[in-house]
Scaffold this motif. Structure first.
Motif, PDB file in Angstrom:
ATOM      1  N   ASP A 121      -5.490   4.264  -6.625  1.00 24.76           N
ATOM      2  CA  ASP A 121      -5.918   3.753  -5.575  1.00 24.76           C
ATOM      3  C   ASP A 121      -6.219   2.246  -5.334  1.00 24.76           C
ATOM      4  OD1 ASP A 121      -6.002   5.983  -4.324  1.00 24.76           O
ATOM      5  OD2 ASP A 121      -8.173   6.899  -4.619  1.00 24.76           O
ATOM      6  N   THR A 172     -11.565  12.353   4.607  1.00 23.77           N
ATOM      7  CA  THR A 172     -10.342  13.628   4.654  1.00 23.77           C
ATOM      8  C   THR A 172     -11.224  15.131   3.991  1.00 23.77           C
ATOM      9  OG1 THR A 172     -10.095  12.351   2.536  1.00 23.77           O
ATOM     10  CG2 THR A 172      -8.737  12.236   4.627  1.00 23.77           C
ATOM     11  N   SER A 198      -6.047   2.043   6.247  1.00 28.70           N
ATOM     12  CA  SER A 198      -6.338   3.606   6.275  1.00 28.70           C
ATOM     13  C   SER A 198      -5.279   4.115   5.607  1.00 28.70           C
ATOM     14  CB  SER A 198      -6.065   3.588   7.444  1.00 28.70           C
ATOM     15  OG  SER A 198      -6.883   5.261   8.103  1.00 28.70           O
ATOM     16  N   LYS A 199      -5.624   5.927   5.317  1.00 27.71           N
ATOM     17  CA  LYS A 199      -5.064   6.195   4.663  1.00 27.71           C
ATOM     18  C   LYS A 199      -3.651   6.788   5.292  1.00 27.71           C
ATOM     19  CE  LYS A 199      -8.143   8.545   2.657  1.00 27.71           C
ATOM     20  NZ  LYS A 199      -8.962   8.168   3.508  1.00 27.71           N
ATOM     21  N   SER A 242      -1.344   9.785   3.950  1.00 30.96           N
ATOM     22  CA  SER A 242      -1.207   9.811   1.789  1.00 30.96           C
ATOM     23  C   SER A 242      -3.213  10.556   1.747  1.00 30.96           C
ATOM     24  CB  SER A 242      -1.166   8.759   1.377  1.00 30.96           C
ATOM     25  OG  SER A 242      -2.680   7.804   1.671  1.00 30.96           O
ATOM     26  N   THR A 243      -3.649  10.909   0.655  1.00 30.86           N
ATOM     27  CA  THR A 243      -5.028  10.769  -0.144  1.00 30.86           C
ATOM     28  C   THR A 243      -5.638   9.885  -0.564  1.00 30.86           C
ATOM     29  OG1 THR A 243      -3.828  12.195  -2.029  1.00 30.86           O
ATOM     30  CG2 THR A 243      -4.330  13.877   0.147  1.00 30.86           C
ATOM     31  N   ARG A 244      -5.007   8.651  -0.621  1.00 30.18           N
ATOM     32  CA  ARG A 244      -5.859   7.285  -1.331  1.00 30.18           C
ATOM     33  C   ARG A 244      -7.121   7.193  -0.440  1.00 30.18           C
ATOM     34  NH1 ARG A 244      -4.916   3.188   1.654  1.00 30.18           N
ATOM     35  NH2 ARG A 244      -3.143   2.951   2.999  1.00 30.18           N
ATOM     36  N   LYS A 245      -7.528   6.609  -0.950  1.00 31.04           N
ATOM     37  CA  LYS A 245      -8.906   5.731  -0.206  1.00 31.04           C
ATOM     38  C   LYS A 245      -8.000   4.369   0.570  1.00 31.04           C
ATOM     39  CE  LYS A 245     -11.304   6.650  -4.178  1.00 31.04           C
ATOM     40  NZ  LYS A 245     -13.406   7.637  -3.176  1.00 31.04           N
ATOM     41  N   SER A 246      -8.841   4.130   1.102  1.00 32.43           N
ATOM     42  CA  SER A 246      -8.755   3.250   2.816  1.00 32.43           C
ATOM     43  C   SER A 246      -9.396   2.556   2.001  1.00 32.43           C
ATOM     44  CB  SER A 246      -9.256   3.701   3.735  1.00 32.43           C
ATOM     45  OG  SER A 246      -8.617   4.465   4.955  1.00 32.43           O
ATOM     46  N   THR A 253       0.867  -1.304  -0.215  1.00 36.30           N
ATOM     47  CA  THR A 253      -0.043  -0.206   0.066  1.00 36.30           C
ATOM     48  C   THR A 253       0.962   1.172  -0.241  1.00 36.30           C
ATOM     49  OG1 THR A 253       0.378  -0.071   2.290  1.00 36.30           O
ATOM     50  CG2 THR A 253      -1.910  -1.429   1.164  1.00 36.30           C
ATOM     51  N   GLU A 304     -13.377  13.217   1.585  1.00 33.72           N
ATOM     52  CA  GLU A 304     -13.011  11.701   0.662  1.00 33.72           C
ATOM     53  C   GLU A 304     -12.848  11.117   1.762  1.00 33.72           C
ATOM     54  OE1 GLU A 304     -12.434   7.809  -0.039  1.00 33.72           O
ATOM     55  OE2 GLU A 304     -10.977   9.117   1.403  1.00 33.72           O
ATOM     56  N   TYR A 330       2.545   4.865   7.049  1.00 36.26           N
ATOM     57  CA  TYR A 330       2.698   5.244   7.475  1.00 36.26           C
ATOM     58  C   TYR A 330       4.081   6.197   8.281  1.00 36.26           C
ATOM     59  CZ  TYR A 330       0.300   8.874  11.564  1.00 36.26           C
ATOM     60  OH  TYR A 330      -0.275  10.660  12.126  1.00 36.26           O
TER      61      TYR A 330
END
Length: 416
Positions: free
Chosen positions: A151, A326, A175-176, A179-183, A116, A313, A120
């Motif tokens: 994503d 977010t 969880s993201k 970052s601004t990706r989807k979980s 992924t 998001e 973090y």
């Protein structure tokens, strides 16, 4: 009539809140169904393990024969679908539990693969992405990553890497993070685990499950993961556990983690409860309801900020994998104002004004708002974000929906 006026909320924001409340009603009904299912699961685990007043007694010192601690771990194992669980107040945080797990499972020369992307920020020095003489890298553990593509998991890249040579452990952060990706949803997780097992039956699949527990009716161990890790000052602590974390999954892996947390040869047999067993159990008992409140708070925030023109998001009616919401402000001052508004709407330290600062474990300045009863508790309403474009707020928590909603309204008002 504006019932929020005494809370400093304008008529404009109050009217918008009432409008949003009507639009999200059906989403709330689905959240409540999941809450009831998970409540049943927790209640059955308590009853099956015959939890009684004697399990609330404390131990000190070595903690030998701590029946409350040992039975608590059986309850968590049942709830999470695990062979065994390590649930301890000796864990400082989710990052600490992840660190213990990684050092327990990996040896010099082994390869850790994250599918992924980069984990973090607080794991940077643990892994050795940022140099640290105590990192996995310093012990000869190799780190590789495969980024998500739009994503989604890069299935071809995962297949190619597994065919190249041995990977000891695959880490998946649901969880993201920052970052601004989807979980990662439980369905997506099940699909990628099936794909991995086509090419490697032995690789350890470890899930960072922070922020994700009880969001749906299934947990990662039920769809093929080997081990999961999470914090008790997030979902499963229910806002009551004062600290701690868990590692759950295959018995052999849990034992390895226990011997890393304590000492080889001692493992799960030691570790005093110091009087927090009741709080941990009561937190787990309340967790389905508290997670539902956090989800409702996130849904409300998503819809009201979307209607104000911000990029959010997930959207209010999208499937959720975690309690994190977010909001991309694309403006440093709006991010700061929103976080400061969350602080103003908190029960603790509401008169404090959070400012961006250099936090240990982070490469950018971070602003953090959390007027919480437990320091760092992100199942209580909190909001934070790194001071870097696109200036995204990461909001989570809400012990009750009513308090969460009030906090969001205060933040919106402060930003406007």
């Amino acid at each position: 009539m504006n019932r929020y006026k005494n809370f400093g909320i304008s008529d404009k924001v109050a009217d918008l809140a009432n409008e949003v409340q009507k639009e999200i009603k059906l989403v709330f009904e689905k959240i409540e169904e999941v809450c009831e299912y998970n409540s049943l699961k927790v209640l059955k685990a308590f009853q099956n393990n015959q939890i009684s007043d004697m399990h609330f007694n404390q131990t000190t010192g070595y903690g030998y024969g701590d029946i409350g601690r040992d039975t608590t771990e059986k309850v968590f194992a049942e709830v999470l679908g695990a062979e065994d669980a390590l649930v301890r107040g000796q864990f400082i945080s989710g990052t600490h539990a992840l660190t213990v797990a990684l050092f327990a499972f990996l040896r010099p020369g082994d390869t850790l693969l994250s599918i992924t992307g980069k984990p973090y920020d607080t794991l940077d020095e643990v892994i050795g992405i940022v140099d640290n003489p105590s990192s996995l890298k310093s012990f000869g553990v190799n780190f590789e990553k495969i980024d998500l593509v739009n994503d989604e998991f890069d299935y071809q890249a995962i297949e190619d890497r597994l065919k190249q040579g041995k990977v000891k452990l695959i880490e998946i952060q649901r969880s993201k993070g920052y970052s601004t990706r989807k979980s990662i949803t439980i369905d997506e997780l099940e699909k990628v685990i099936e794909h991995i097992r086509k090419f490697d039956k032995e690789v350890i699949i470890m899930i960072d499950n922070c922020y994700c527990e009880f969001v749906t009716t299934k947990e990662p161990l039920e769809v093929g993961a080997d081990v999961i890790v999470g914090s008790l000052i997030k979902n499963l602590g229910g806002g009551i556990a004062p600290n701690g974390a868990y590692i759950a999954g295959r018995k052999d892996l849990v034992n390895l983690a226990a011997e890393r947390l304590t000492a080889p040869g001692e493992g799960k047999e030691v570790g005093p409860s110091l009087g927090i067993t009741k709080s941990i159990l009561q937190g787990l008992f309340m967790a389905p309801s508290v997670v539902a409140s956090s989800l409702k708070t996130a849904v409300f925030a998503s819809r009201i900020l979307e209607k104000l023109g911000y990029d959010v998001e997930p959207k209010y009616n999208e499937q959720r994998a975690d309690i994190v919401q977010t909001i991309n402000f694309n403006d440093e001052q709006k991010l700061i104002k929103y976080c400061q508004g969350i602080q103003m709407g908190s029960p603790i330290d509401s008169n404090s004004i959070p400012e961006p600062w250099d936090m240990p474990g982070y490469t950018d300045k971070v602003i953090m708002a959390a007027g919480a009863f437990t320091q760092g508790s992100s199942i209580e309403l909190s909001c934070d974000g790194p001071i870097r474009p696109p200036y995204t707020a990461f909001m989570q928590g809400g012990l009750t929906y009513e308090y969460g909603k009030l906090g969001v309204l205060k933040a919106v008002q402060n930003m406007m």
